[in-house]
Scaffold this active site. Structure first.
Site, PDB file in Angstrom:
ATOM      1  CB  SER A 195      30.163 -39.051  53.222  1.00  0.00           C
ATOM      2  OG  SER A 195      31.437 -39.451  53.686  1.00  0.00           O
TER       3      SER A 195
ATOM      4  CE  LYS B  16      57.448 -39.872  46.908  1.00  0.00           C
ATOM      5  NZ  LYS B  16      56.706 -38.684  47.315  1.00  0.00           N
TER       6      LYS B  16
END
Length: 296
Positions: A120, A172
């Site tokens: 990764s 948000k």
């Protein structure tokens, strides 16, 4: 006539500590001199090969990028071996180290050597170099992005705790652990994950000179052995760190008389440094942020 006691008699513990500190300083100075003249630092005019260790989970790029820049500026460093033992980590630090390796490769020969795992984010770093070595049993690939979010609403309900949050926009608090994710929030988060994954795929295609669609098919999150990665074109050759070093010496036109300079040093406390104990990493208690995007 009474004789006034000297400093060591009046302050035996302080005097003892000062003696120990002086002995340690003398020992470290002697070791540094020995290291320099025995080849670790290299004698006068002796060429050097730099070694950059990329270890563990990538959460802070600064020590590695600083060491890379140090090696780049040293004229005696003729080439750099990047030794990776990392399962991945946070997206931005992985990208920063990749960028530093890529920039270094424009100035000096760079070869990557994969250890037990370079997956990764660890693989992201590797593709910054033009030549990658892996052991046949190295675990690499695992090309993907993960955003792991927690939902504690069920627990909060059992405890009788209610969360009330005032936000400036509907997304948000999309990662709030106090409520389940809405479909709009899931789409929003998936878009971010997909964009970061696309950045990863593009970096591999560029670094490995591979077709973008071929990389996309390989980048489904699965891990590969070093031998599988070699067959797929994700690494260049199978071999040990010494094999990678031999190729690097050839590229850098360095003979057998050279010195290795390795870094960055592991961060250790004073007692850990004195006693050579295993370092302890304290957990981050800041709570910011409570979620991360990771190349894992």
């Amino acid at each position: 006539m009474n004789k006034t006691p000297n400093f060591s008699q009046r302050h035996p513990f302080l005097f003892g500590f000062m003696l120990i500190a002086a002995a340690v300083a003398l020992f470290m100075g002697a070791m540094a001199a020995f290291s320099y003249w025995s080849g670790q630092g290299g004698g006068w005019g002796q060429p050097q090969i730099g070694v950059v260790h990329v270890r563990g989970v990538l959460t802070n790029a600064r020590p590695v990028t600083h060491w890379i820049e140090t090696l780049r500026q040293k004229n005696r460093v003729k080439g750099v071996l990047v030794r990776i033992n990392s399962p991945g980590g946070v997206v931005a630090p992985s990208q920063e180290v990749y960028s530093a390796v890529s920039s270094l490769a424009e100035d000096k020969p760079v070869v990557v050597s994969m250890g037990s795992v370079a997956a990764s984010g660890g693989y992201y770093v590797a593709v910054g170099a033009p030549t990658i070595f892996a052991n046949p049993g190295t675990i690499t690939g695992s090309i993907g992005v993960k955003a792991q979010l927690k939902n504690f609403k069920g627990l909060l309900d059992k405890l009788g705790i209610e969360d009330e949050t005032v936000v400036s926009g509907p997304l948000k608090d999309a990662t709030s652990a106090a409520k389940p994710m809405t479909e709009a929030e899931r789409k929003y988060m998936q878009g971010m994950v997909d964009d970061m994954h696309a950045q990863f795929v593009q970096a591999i295609a560029k670094g490995r000179d591979m077709d973008l669609e071929v990389v996309r098919r390989l980048a489904d999150g699965r891990a590969y052995t070093g031998r599988q990665a070699k067959d797929l074109g994700l690494v260049d050759a199978l071999g040990s760190m010494q094999d990678a070093l031999d190729v690097l010496r050839h590229k850098a036109q360095v003979g057998t008389d050279y010195a290795l300079v390795e870094g960055p040093e592991r961060e250790r406390s004073l007692w850990q440094w004195l006693l050579s104990t295993v370092s302890i990493q304290w957990p981050d208690m800041t709570g910011e942020p409570h979620w991360e995007f990771r190349y894992e």
